[in-house]
Design a protein around this motif. Structure first.
Motif, PDB file in Angstrom:
ATOM      1  N   GLU A  36      12.060  -1.324 -20.180  1.00 43.90           N
ATOM      2  CA  GLU A  36      13.271  -1.103 -20.945  1.00 43.90           C
ATOM      3  C   GLU A  36      13.332   0.343 -21.427  1.00 43.90           C
ATOM      4  O   GLU A  36      12.359   0.854 -21.974  1.00 43.90           O
ATOM      5  N   ARG A  37      14.450   1.008 -21.168  1.00 42.18           N
ATOM      6  CA  ARG A  37      14.630   2.346 -21.766  1.00 42.18           C
ATOM      7  C   ARG A  37      15.209   2.141 -23.159  1.00 42.18           C
ATOM      8  O   ARG A  37      16.072   1.284 -23.371  1.00 42.18           O
ATOM      9  N   VAL A  38      14.723   2.931 -24.087  1.00 34.87           N
ATOM     10  CA  VAL A  38      15.079   2.686 -25.478  1.00 34.87           C
ATOM     11  C   VAL A  38      15.246   3.987 -26.238  1.00 34.87           C
ATOM     12  O   VAL A  38      14.662   5.020 -25.863  1.00 34.87           O
ATOM     13  N   HIS A  40      15.331   5.149 -30.432  1.00 32.28           N
ATOM     14  CA  HIS A  40      15.243   4.748 -31.840  1.00 32.28           C
ATOM     15  C   HIS A  40      16.120   5.670 -32.679  1.00 32.28           C
ATOM     16  O   HIS A  40      15.857   6.873 -32.759  1.00 32.28           O
ATOM     17  N   TYR A  54      27.074   0.938 -30.077  1.00 29.37           N
ATOM     18  CA  TYR A  54      25.741   0.975 -29.475  1.00 29.37           C
ATOM     19  C   TYR A  54      25.664   0.036 -28.279  1.00 29.37           C
ATOM     20  O   TYR A  54      25.024   0.354 -27.269  1.00 29.37           O
ATOM     21  N   THR A  58      24.677   0.966 -24.394  1.00 28.52           N
ATOM     22  CA  THR A  58      23.683   0.240 -23.601  1.00 28.52           C
ATOM     23  C   THR A  58      24.294  -0.225 -22.290  1.00 28.52           C
ATOM     24  O   THR A  58      23.665  -0.106 -21.224  1.00 28.52           O
ATOM     25  N   ILE A  63      20.260   2.003 -21.694  1.00 26.34           N
ATOM     26  CA  ILE A  63      19.328   2.382 -22.771  1.00 26.34           C
ATOM     27  C   ILE A  63      19.614   1.527 -24.008  1.00 26.34           C
ATOM     28  O   ILE A  63      20.752   1.474 -24.479  1.00 26.34           O
ATOM     29  N   HIS A  64      18.596   0.859 -24.497  1.00 25.76           N
ATOM     30  CA  HIS A  64      18.768   0.010 -25.679  1.00 25.76           C
ATOM     31  C   HIS A  64      18.625   0.829 -26.949  1.00 25.76           C
ATOM     32  O   HIS A  64      17.795   1.735 -27.023  1.00 25.76           O
ATOM     33  N   VAL A  65      19.441   0.502 -27.942  1.00 24.39           N
ATOM     34  CA  VAL A  65      19.413   1.236 -29.203  1.00 24.39           C
ATOM     35  C   VAL A  65      18.687   0.401 -30.249  1.00 24.39           C
ATOM     36  O   VAL A  65      19.075  -0.723 -30.533  1.00 24.39           O
ATOM     37  N   LYS A  66      17.619   0.964 -30.798  1.00 26.21           N
ATOM     38  CA  LYS A  66      16.926   0.317 -31.921  1.00 26.21           C
ATOM     39  C   LYS A  66      17.299   1.109 -33.157  1.00 26.21           C
ATOM     40  O   LYS A  66      16.994   2.292 -33.265  1.00 26.21           O
ATOM     41  N   HIS A 278      11.311   9.652 -26.973  1.00 23.69           N
ATOM     42  CA  HIS A 278      12.255   9.483 -25.855  1.00 23.69           C
ATOM     43  C   HIS A 278      13.356  10.543 -25.924  1.00 23.69           C
ATOM     44  O   HIS A 278      14.526  10.215 -26.178  1.00 23.69           O
ATOM     45  N   GLU A 281      16.535  10.041 -23.595  1.00 21.88           N
ATOM     46  CA  GLU A 281      17.397   8.951 -24.060  1.00 21.88           C
ATOM     47  C   GLU A 281      18.139   9.375 -25.331  1.00 21.88           C
ATOM     48  O   GLU A 281      19.306   9.024 -25.530  1.00 21.88           O
TER      49      GLU A 281
END
Ligand code: FE
Length: 351
Positions: A36-38, A40, A54, A58, A63-66, A278, A281
């Motif tokens: 998973e690309r992420v 933060h 967000y 994605t 790319i997932h947003v935390k 990252h 990202e």
């Protein structure tokens, strides 16, 4: 972990060992297939519209947003203390004074992006962070009690005519410090100090509360004039609570300095952190925020205006507030003058 490789060719043992350790390092550095690309994002914003924003990012990039939310100063402290051991990739916050603080602490990496340079006006970015939305610091007045033609400029707030009639939050708050920074740039240090002394002389009460409290105080008759950021006014305009409607009905809004340099505007913005695990990202995320679709949502989440001029606003409260001439002073100057503005306010006794 020990990796044994058969290179299929004869080579000296030391070279094989060297190659195999290089390969092992490369394998560690590369994300495993399907990983998973992420990114933060440490954000001082907490709006539901940001969730949708967000999710759209994605969907577009994979790319997932935390999101790590908190108060501005807490987040800044956390980024400082976590340093390179922390997951923070991006820091988003409000006001050039705070973004400048993060920059001065050396937390941001240099921001190099053709997309951001093309889309965000030059006066709304520095070498390390960019603005994504704007807000104006407006004058609110008691309708029927104050003639708005006496409130043409910020300078008028220091006029002896307003003695005992002004409500304003603490001088140490970034919103007032940034305004002071702008005044230093336009009027110089001495005139800004005279102005700050005038503000203190005109106070109806000791500074307390946030901008909304100042608007409520005007509506309640505690003071006749106040300073507040535009989105607090817009928020009350969009509220369906009767007490908020009541406040809106009692206040008028004046846009300062329309005949000269323009109303002071500030920003929400962000940058990539120097210790970001990252960085690619993180940059993709900031570039997405500069897209037309993201701009409309990002700004609207807090009743602000997009930083990108081509982005469309669909917000009835902002439309009702109308258009105005904004001060074009660059955000780098705003954040640079903050420390001097604080000294000036301290000398003037604006606590
Ligand atoms: Fe605010």
């Amino acid at each position: 972990m020990r990796i044994i490789l058969n290179f299929g060719v004869r080579m000296p043992r030391f070279l094989a060992a060297r190659l195999s350790s290089l390969l092992a390092a490369a394998l560690v550095a590369l994300p495993a297939a399907g990983a998973e690309r992420v990114v933060h994002v440490y954000s001082a914003r907490h709006y539901q519209t940001d969730e949708a924003l967000y999710a759209a990012f994605t969907a577009k990039t994979g790319i997932h947003v935390k999101r790590i939310e908190g108060k501005e100063d807490e987040l800044l402290e956390r980024i400082k203390s976590e340093g390179a051991n922390g997951p923070a990739d991006v820091f988003i916050t409000v006001d050039a004074a705070r973004l400048g603080q993060a920059e001065a602490l050396g937390l941001f990496a240099p921001l190099r992006s053709r997309t951001i340079e093309e889309r965000i006006p030059a006066n709304m970015r520095t070498g390390t962070w960019a603005a994504f939305s704007t807000r104006a610091r407006v004058i609110a007045f008691a309708k029927g009690k104050v003639d708005p033609s006496t409130l043409r400029d910020y300078e008028d707030l220091a006029s002896p005519a307003l003695k005992g009639k002004l409500c304003v939050r603490s001088g140490g708050h970034p919103y007032n410090l940034s305004l002071g920074s702008a005044l230093v740039a336009h009027l110089g240090e001495q005139r800004t100090e005279q102005w700050a002394r005038g503000i203190v002389a005109n106070l109806a009460r000791a500074p307390k509360g946030g901008d909304t409290d100042q608007l409520r105080a005007v509506a309640a008759g505690e003071c006749d004039v106040a300073l507040a950021n535009s989105y607090y006014v817009a928020r009350l305009m969009r509220s369906d609570k009767p007490e908020d409607r009541e406040v809106v009905s009692r206040i008028g809004i004046a846009w300062p300095n329309q005949q000269n340099r323009g109303t002071h505007v500030n920003v929400s913005g962000g940058g990539v952190l120097k210790t970001a695990p990252h960085p690619a990202e993180a940059l993709a995320f900031l570039e997405y925020l500069a897209s037309d679709e993201a701009q409309a949502h990002f700004a609207d989440g807090n009743d602000e205006w997009p930083a990108v001029r081509t982005a469309k606003v669909r917000n009835p409260a902002l439309e009702a507030l109308g258009t105005f001439k904004a001060d074009a002073l660059d955000v780098a100057t705003l954040s640079r003058n903050t420390a001097l503005a604080q000294k000036i306010y301290d000398r003037a006794g604006w606590r």
